[in-house]
Design a protein around this motif. Structure first.
Motif, PDB file in Angstrom:
ATOM      1  N   THR A   1      45.098  59.910  23.673  1.00  0.00           N
ATOM      2  CA  THR A   1      44.339  59.239  24.930  1.00  0.00           C
ATOM      3  C   THR A   1      45.125  58.183  25.671  1.00  0.00           C
ATOM      4  OG1 THR A   1      42.270  58.291  25.421  1.00  0.00           O
ATOM      5  CG2 THR A   1      43.567  57.238  23.634  1.00  0.00           C
TER       6      THR A   1
ATOM      7  N   THR B   1      39.591  63.209  30.040  1.00  0.00           N
ATOM      8  CA  THR B   1      39.727  62.041  30.748  1.00  0.00           C
ATOM      9  C   THR B   1      38.843  61.854  31.869  1.00  0.00           C
ATOM     10  OG1 THR B   1      42.001  62.100  29.845  1.00  0.00           O
ATOM     11  CG2 THR B   1      41.649  60.573  31.790  1.00  0.00           C
TER      12      THR B   1
ATOM     13  N   PRO C   1      44.739  63.311  29.132  1.00  0.00           N
ATOM     14  CA  PRO C   1      44.279  64.448  28.005  1.00  0.00           C
ATOM     15  C   PRO C   1      42.706  65.081  28.369  1.00  0.00           C
ATOM     16  CG  PRO C   1      44.789  62.056  27.434  1.00  0.00           C
ATOM     17  CD  PRO C   1      45.041  62.071  28.929  1.00  0.00           C
TER      18      PRO C   1
END
Length: 214
Positions: free
Chosen positions: A135, A57, A54
């Protein structure tokens, strides 16, 4: 679909993430293509653009070792897909050696080994405004991200429908691989907007030159 940052524009129009990885190399891109994964930072950018991680990150462990391993997987996938195309074009079932693709057994072993690793675990969390966003359960490691791409390659190679739709772009010097999911299987280019348009422009130029010579 294209995504990018700065002077680079990543393309994700092959239909599979493993083929999109192959397209990042000089041997798997468009005319005058060059190495696109030319540093750890560029690999991090591609991983985000490809949605393997994502946006935002943190990849603290990403270094030159990751770059080497992703390039090796890219070469192995390219070799296996090229062998599959040669097999399909032959209409028979020759050995890998007869196809002129020595080393495919080792490439397959490496891809299978990577595919056996566990991919990063996804989580849904509340973002701004309360909407759920994706996430990861922990900072992803190199092996887990390689596993995502390797598993996609295994799925493609073992799915008769997907495997039968594998094509190489017919546009000029382009070598991109893609899946032809068009009605009737008539797609000739990796992208109608890129190679298809380039071919149409070249055809128009040839017609104009021929008309002047008459």
């Amino acid at each position: 679909m294209a995504a990018g940052r700065g002077a680079y524009v990543w393309r994700f129009d092959s239909g599979r993430i493993c083929l999109d990885l192959v397209a990042t190399g000089p041997a798997g891109g468009t005319p005058r293509a060059r190495e696109q994964l030319d540093g750890p930072g560029r690999l991090a950018d591609w991983l985000t653009a490809a949605r393997l991680v994502p946006p935002g990150t943190v990849l603290n462990a990403l270094d030159a070792t990751w770059l080497t391993r992703f390039r090796q997987l890219r070469a192995d996938v390219d070799r296996l897909m090229s062998a599959q195309l040669a097999l399909a074009d032959s209409g028979v079932h020759p050995t890998w050696a007869q196809l002129g693709c020595p080393g495919d057994g080792k490439a397959l072993d490496r891809v299978n080994s990577l595919a056996a690793e566990a991919p990063p675990g996804p989580r849904a969390v509340r973002g701004e405004g309360g909407a759920l966003v994706r996430t990861l359960s922990a900072e992803p490691g190199c092996a887990g991200l390689l596993a995502v791409v390797a598993r996609d390659a295994v799925d493609l190679l073992t799915d008769p429908v997907a495997r039968g739709a594998l094509r190489r772009c017919a546009g000029g010097a382009c070598h991109r691989l893609y899946l032809d999911t068009s009605r009737g299987g008539r797609r000739r280019w990796c992208s109608g907007e890129v190679c298809g348009n380039r071919e149409r422009v070249a055809r128009h130029r040839r017609r104009r030159i021929s008309a002047k010579e008459i």
